[in-house]
Design a protein around this motif. Structure first.
Motif, PDB file in Angstrom:
ATOM      1  N   THR A  60     -37.741  13.404 -45.894  1.00 35.09           N
ATOM      2  CA  THR A  60     -38.026  12.796 -47.188  1.00 35.09           C
ATOM      3  C   THR A  60     -38.312  11.314 -47.000  1.00 35.09           C
ATOM      4  O   THR A  60     -37.757  10.673 -46.116  1.00 35.09           O
ATOM      5  N   ASN A  62     -38.006   9.288 -49.701  1.00 31.79           N
ATOM      6  CA  ASN A  62     -37.323   8.679 -50.835  1.00 31.79           C
ATOM      7  C   ASN A  62     -36.122   7.884 -50.324  1.00 31.79           C
ATOM      8  O   ASN A  62     -35.180   8.452 -49.766  1.00 31.79           O
ATOM      9  N   THR A 210     -31.241  17.326 -48.160  1.00 26.73           N
ATOM     10  CA  THR A 210     -32.441  16.498 -48.046  1.00 26.73           C
ATOM     11  C   THR A 210     -33.698  17.361 -48.044  1.00 26.73           C
ATOM     12  O   THR A 210     -34.713  16.988 -48.648  1.00 26.73           O
ATOM     13  N   SER A 214     -36.908  17.394 -50.678  1.00 30.89           N
ATOM     14  CA  SER A 214     -38.296  17.154 -50.249  1.00 30.89           C
ATOM     15  C   SER A 214     -39.276  18.135 -50.866  1.00 30.89           C
ATOM     16  O   SER A 214     -40.482  17.910 -50.855  1.00 30.89           O
TER      17      SER A 214
END
Length: 217
Positions: A60, A62, A210, A214
Protein backbone atom coordinates in the motif's frame (compact mmCIF):
# COMPACT_ATOMS: atom_id res chain seq x y z
CA UNK A 1 -4.12 -24.86 41.33
CA UNK A 2 -4.62 -25.67 37.66
CA UNK A 3 -8.05 -27.24 37.20
CA UNK A 4 -7.91 -27.89 33.46
CA UNK A 5 -5.59 -27.73 30.49
CA UNK A 6 -7.03 -24.35 29.47
CA UNK A 7 -6.73 -22.72 32.90
CA UNK A 8 -3.66 -20.77 31.78
CA UNK A 9 -5.87 -18.87 29.34
CA UNK A 10 -8.40 -17.91 32.02
CA UNK A 11 -8.24 -14.14 32.63
CA UNK A 12 -9.86 -14.43 36.07
CA UNK A 13 -8.06 -14.91 39.36
CA UNK A 14 -9.33 -15.81 42.80
CA UNK A 15 -8.75 -12.46 44.47
CA UNK A 16 -8.49 -9.68 41.89
CA UNK A 17 -9.09 -9.34 38.17
CA UNK A 18 -5.49 -8.24 37.68
CA UNK A 19 -4.71 -10.43 34.70
CA UNK A 20 -6.52 -8.02 32.42
CA UNK A 21 -4.04 -5.35 33.52
CA UNK A 22 -1.40 -7.29 31.57
CA UNK A 23 -2.75 -5.73 28.38
CA UNK A 24 -1.84 -2.25 29.59
CA UNK A 25 1.79 -3.27 30.08
CA UNK A 26 2.29 -3.11 26.29
CA UNK A 27 1.09 0.49 26.29
CA UNK A 28 3.67 1.33 28.95
CA UNK A 29 6.47 -0.32 26.98
CA UNK A 30 5.65 1.07 23.54
CA UNK A 31 5.85 4.87 24.21
CA UNK A 32 9.47 5.94 23.92
CA UNK A 33 9.10 9.66 24.64
CA UNK A 34 9.45 9.05 28.38
CA UNK A 35 12.98 7.65 28.14
CA UNK A 36 15.72 10.06 29.16
CA UNK A 37 18.29 8.57 26.78
CA UNK A 38 18.21 6.46 23.68
CA UNK A 39 18.53 2.82 24.67
CA UNK A 40 19.00 -0.42 22.79
CA UNK A 41 15.26 -1.01 23.01
CA UNK A 42 14.59 2.24 21.15
CA UNK A 43 17.12 1.37 18.43
CA UNK A 44 15.59 -2.10 18.07
CA UNK A 45 12.11 -0.61 17.78
CA UNK A 46 13.28 1.85 15.13
CA UNK A 47 14.92 -0.93 13.11
CA UNK A 48 11.75 -3.02 13.25
CA UNK A 49 9.61 -0.08 12.20
CA UNK A 50 11.91 0.74 9.28
CA UNK A 51 12.06 -2.84 8.02
CA UNK A 52 8.30 -3.29 8.37
CA UNK A 53 7.52 0.01 6.64
CA UNK A 54 9.77 -0.86 3.69
CA UNK A 55 8.11 -4.25 3.42
CA UNK A 56 4.54 -2.94 3.65
CA UNK A 57 5.23 -0.12 1.21
CA UNK A 58 4.94 -2.70 -1.61
CA UNK A 59 1.38 -3.50 -0.51
CA UNK A 60 0.00 0.00 0.00
CA UNK A 61 1.09 3.56 -0.68
CA UNK A 62 -1.20 5.05 1.95
CA UNK A 63 0.97 6.65 4.64
CA UNK A 64 -1.85 6.61 7.20
CA UNK A 65 -2.32 2.88 6.69
CA UNK A 66 1.42 2.29 7.07
CA UNK A 67 1.47 4.13 10.42
CA UNK A 68 -1.59 2.21 11.57
CA UNK A 69 -0.17 -1.17 10.48
CA UNK A 70 3.19 -0.50 12.14
CA UNK A 71 1.52 0.45 15.44
CA UNK A 72 -0.69 -2.63 15.24
CA UNK A 73 2.34 -4.86 14.63
CA UNK A 74 4.21 -3.47 17.63
CA UNK A 75 1.18 -3.90 19.91
CA UNK A 76 0.51 -7.51 18.89
CA UNK A 77 4.21 -8.38 19.01
CA UNK A 78 4.56 -6.94 22.52
CA UNK A 79 1.58 -8.91 23.83
CA UNK A 80 2.75 -12.12 22.13
CA UNK A 81 6.31 -11.87 23.44
CA UNK A 82 5.32 -10.92 26.98
CA UNK A 83 2.86 -13.80 27.15
CA UNK A 84 5.71 -16.32 26.79
CA UNK A 85 7.05 -15.54 30.25
CA UNK A 86 5.84 -17.79 33.10
CA UNK A 87 2.78 -16.88 35.15
CA UNK A 88 1.56 -14.36 32.61
CA UNK A 89 -1.80 -14.06 30.90
CA UNK A 90 -2.03 -14.27 27.10
CA UNK A 91 -4.43 -11.60 25.78
CA UNK A 92 -4.05 -12.49 22.10
CA UNK A 93 -4.97 -16.12 22.84
CA UNK A 94 -8.52 -14.93 23.59
CA UNK A 95 -11.02 -14.69 20.73
CA UNK A 96 -12.55 -11.61 22.35
CA UNK A 97 -9.24 -9.73 22.08
CA UNK A 98 -8.34 -10.94 18.58
CA UNK A 99 -11.84 -10.29 17.26
CA UNK A 100 -11.89 -6.82 18.83
CA UNK A 101 -8.81 -6.00 16.72
CA UNK A 102 -9.90 -7.67 13.47
CA UNK A 103 -13.58 -6.71 13.33
CA UNK A 104 -13.23 -2.89 13.68
CA UNK A 105 -10.48 -2.82 11.03
CA UNK A 106 -12.59 -4.87 8.63
CA UNK A 107 -15.64 -2.68 9.27
CA UNK A 108 -13.54 0.45 8.73
CA UNK A 109 -12.36 -0.78 5.33
CA UNK A 110 -15.80 -2.01 4.27
CA UNK A 111 -17.62 1.18 5.28
CA UNK A 112 -15.03 3.36 3.56
CA UNK A 113 -15.02 1.22 0.41
CA UNK A 114 -18.78 0.87 0.00
CA UNK A 115 -19.53 4.53 0.75
CA UNK A 116 -16.76 6.19 -1.28
CA UNK A 117 -15.95 3.61 -3.99
CA UNK A 118 -19.26 1.78 -4.41
CA UNK A 119 -18.86 0.94 -8.11
CA UNK A 120 -15.34 -0.38 -7.60
CA UNK A 121 -16.49 -2.61 -4.73
CA UNK A 122 -19.21 -4.10 -6.93
CA UNK A 123 -16.64 -4.73 -9.66
CA UNK A 124 -14.33 -6.36 -7.14
CA UNK A 125 -16.96 -9.04 -6.42
CA UNK A 126 -16.65 -10.32 -9.99
CA UNK A 127 -13.12 -10.87 -11.38
CA UNK A 128 -12.58 -9.87 -14.97
CA UNK A 129 -12.73 -12.65 -17.54
CA UNK A 130 -15.14 -14.83 -15.55
CA UNK A 131 -17.42 -16.99 -17.78
CA UNK A 132 -21.11 -16.12 -17.72
CA UNK A 133 -22.12 -19.45 -16.21
CA UNK A 134 -19.77 -18.99 -13.24
CA UNK A 135 -20.66 -15.36 -12.50
CA UNK A 136 -23.34 -16.05 -9.80
CA UNK A 137 -21.08 -18.58 -8.07
CA UNK A 138 -18.08 -16.24 -8.13
CA UNK A 139 -20.12 -13.40 -6.64
CA UNK A 140 -21.26 -15.67 -3.78
CA UNK A 141 -17.70 -16.94 -3.21
CA UNK A 142 -16.22 -13.43 -3.15
CA UNK A 143 -18.96 -12.18 -0.82
CA UNK A 144 -18.49 -15.06 1.64
CA UNK A 145 -14.71 -14.66 1.45
CA UNK A 146 -15.02 -10.99 2.31
CA UNK A 147 -17.41 -11.64 5.22
CA UNK A 148 -15.21 -14.25 6.90
CA UNK A 149 -12.03 -12.15 6.82
CA UNK A 150 -12.31 -10.89 10.44
CA UNK A 151 -13.05 -14.44 11.61
CA UNK A 152 -10.05 -15.88 9.77
CA UNK A 153 -7.75 -13.14 11.11
CA UNK A 154 -8.78 -13.65 14.73
CA UNK A 155 -8.92 -17.45 14.61
CA UNK A 156 -5.47 -17.68 12.98
CA UNK A 157 -3.86 -15.55 15.67
CA UNK A 158 -5.67 -17.24 18.57
CA UNK A 159 -5.24 -20.84 17.39
CA UNK A 160 -1.50 -20.57 16.77
CA UNK A 161 -0.83 -19.08 20.20
CA UNK A 162 -3.07 -21.57 22.00
CA UNK A 163 -1.42 -24.54 20.28
CA UNK A 164 2.09 -23.55 21.36
CA UNK A 165 1.08 -22.70 24.93
CA UNK A 166 -0.78 -25.99 25.32
CA UNK A 167 2.29 -27.95 24.22
CA UNK A 168 4.42 -26.04 26.75
CA UNK A 169 1.82 -26.75 29.46
CA UNK A 170 1.73 -30.47 28.68
CA UNK A 171 5.51 -30.76 28.77
CA UNK A 172 5.66 -28.71 31.95
CA UNK A 173 3.36 -31.16 33.73
CA UNK A 174 5.88 -33.97 33.24
CA UNK A 175 7.84 -33.82 36.50
CA UNK A 176 9.42 -37.25 36.45
CA UNK A 177 13.11 -37.33 37.35
CA UNK A 178 13.83 -39.96 34.72
CA UNK A 179 12.52 -37.85 31.86
CA UNK A 180 13.65 -34.39 32.97
CA UNK A 181 16.90 -34.57 30.98
CA UNK A 182 14.94 -35.42 27.85
CA UNK A 183 12.11 -32.93 28.39
CA UNK A 184 14.33 -29.92 29.20
CA UNK A 185 15.95 -29.63 25.71
CA UNK A 186 12.53 -30.10 24.12
CA UNK A 187 11.07 -27.33 26.28
CA UNK A 188 13.95 -25.03 25.34
CA UNK A 189 13.42 -25.67 21.63
CA UNK A 190 9.67 -25.20 22.06
CA UNK A 191 10.27 -21.88 23.82
CA UNK A 192 12.38 -20.67 20.91
CA UNK A 193 9.79 -21.95 18.46
CA UNK A 194 6.99 -20.18 20.35
CA UNK A 195 8.97 -16.92 20.27
CA UNK A 196 9.30 -17.24 16.50
CA UNK A 197 5.60 -18.01 16.13
CA UNK A 198 4.75 -14.91 18.16
CA UNK A 199 6.70 -12.69 15.77
CA UNK A 200 5.42 -14.45 12.65
CA UNK A 201 1.77 -14.21 13.70
CA UNK A 202 2.09 -10.48 14.43
CA UNK A 203 3.65 -10.00 10.98
CA UNK A 204 0.99 -12.12 9.24
CA UNK A 205 -1.87 -10.27 10.94
CA UNK A 206 -0.42 -6.90 9.97
CA UNK A 207 0.39 -7.93 6.40
CA UNK A 208 -3.09 -9.30 5.76
CA UNK A 209 -4.73 -6.13 7.08
CA UNK A 210 -2.50 -4.06 4.78
CA UNK A 211 -3.33 -6.29 1.79
CA UNK A 212 -7.04 -5.96 2.50
CA UNK A 213 -6.68 -2.18 2.54
CA UNK A 214 -4.79 -2.22 -0.78
CA UNK A 215 -7.88 -3.65 -2.50
CA UNK A 216 -9.65 -0.33 -1.91
CA UNK A 217 -8.41 2.58 -4.08
Amino acid sequence: MMTSLFSSFDPASNNLQMNWMFMFSTMMIMPMNFWMKKSRMIFLKKILEKKLTNDLWNSTNNKEMLIFSTSLFMMILSMNILSIFPYTYTPTAQMSISMSMALPMWLMLMIFGWTIHTNFMFKHLLPSGTPSMLMPMMIIIETVGSLIRPISLSVRLTANLIAGHLMMTLLGNINSTNTIMMILPIQTMLMMFESTISMIQAYVFTTLVTLYSSEIP
